[in-house]
Design an enzyme around this catalytic site. Structure first.
Site, mmCIF file in Angstrom:
data_model
loop_
_atom_site.group_PDB
_atom_site.id
_atom_site.type_symbol
_atom_site.label_atom_id
_atom_site.label_comp_id
_atom_site.label_asym_id
_atom_site.label_seq_id
_atom_site.Cartn_x
_atom_site.Cartn_y
_atom_site.Cartn_z
ATOM 1 N N ASN A 130 0.843 -1.191 0.000
ATOM 2 C CA ASN A 130 0.000 0.000 0.000
ATOM 3 C C ASN A 130 0.882 1.246 0.000
ATOM 4 O OD1 ASN A 130 -1.608 2.224 0.789
ATOM 5 N ND2 ASN A 130 -3.063 0.880 1.817
ATOM 6 N N ASP B 10 -0.586 -3.545 11.394
ATOM 7 C CA ASP B 10 -1.926 -4.006 11.076
ATOM 8 C C ASP B 10 -2.874 -3.035 11.760
ATOM 9 O OD1 ASP B 10 -3.564 -5.628 9.569
ATOM 10 O OD2 ASP B 10 -3.983 -6.990 11.210
ATOM 11 N N TYR C 99 -11.338 3.503 5.388
ATOM 12 C CA TYR C 99 -12.573 3.983 6.002
ATOM 13 C C TYR C 99 -12.474 5.439 6.460
ATOM 14 C CZ TYR C 99 -13.562 -1.059 6.370
ATOM 15 O OH TYR C 99 -13.768 -2.393 6.108
#
Length: 204
Positions: A17, A77, A163
């Protein structure tokens, strides 16, 4: 600094990412180390993120990629925990709508699941765990951070990813996706986790 950490002269970020690589590069500047993406030319086996917790997955990724590369690796994470959904999506935040789901699909499913939840029951938090592993795969140091807020009813904002566009910061009327990188680093979960890891590193 511990003798082991003194051997670390660079950190590879265990993610594909680019947003995370850029964010962690910025956040880890106080360590004074080069922060690099996963090498494109390495024949790497993906580390399966099947841990029961975010911390387990961060440790697995750091260890797994460090052993394969035989280099120092940092892994994170991160999960979104929503009170009205009993802590979901949690450890499955990146796979909320299915193992092959896009982030847009995950976001759409979250909005759908929150449609009938009243405004005073929409509390949530982002949680981030960071782990650094040595070339032999042993986890040497960790950090954790969170960011509290609530779930909005529609995406707002052009920054961030995941999100962020529906996550309204606690006590604020704006989402994480409305903050630029500097303000996200100050308020966000990954920034808090990085500061936690840096403090532990410098104190070791």
């Amino acid at each position: 600094m511990s003798p082991r950490l003194s051997e670390c002269h660079e950190l590879i970020v265990a993610t594909s990412n680019p947003h995370k690589v850029r964010e962690l590069t910025r956040l880890l500047q106080p360590l004074g180390l080069p922060v690099l993406p996963l090498p494109q030319d390495a024949d790497l086996q993906p580390v399966v993120e099947d841990g029961q917790t975010l911390l387990e997955n961060a440790r697995k990724k750091a260890s797994g990629y460090a052993r394969q590369l035989q280099r120092w690796v940092i892994a994170d994470d991160t999960g979104l925990e929503v009170d009205a959904l009993a802590g979901a999506p949690g450890v499955r935040s990146a796979r909320y709508a299915g193992d092959d789901a896009s982030m847009a699909m995950n976001l759409a499913l979250l909005i759908e699941h929150m449609l009938d939840v009243p405004d005073d029951k929409r509390a949530a938090r982002f949680v981030c765990h960071l782990c650094v592993a040595a070339p032999d795969g042993s986890v040497i140091i960790e950090g954790a951070g969170e960011c509290r807020g609530r779930i909005g009813r529609q995406p707002i904002g052009e920054f961030g990813f995941g999100y962020d566009s529906v996550f309204l910061l606690a006590g604020k009327d704006h989402t994480l996706a409305e903050l630029d990188e500097e303000h996200t680093a100050q308020a966000g979960h990954r920034g808090n986790a990085a500061r936690s890891l840096i403090a532990a590193w410098q104190a070791s």
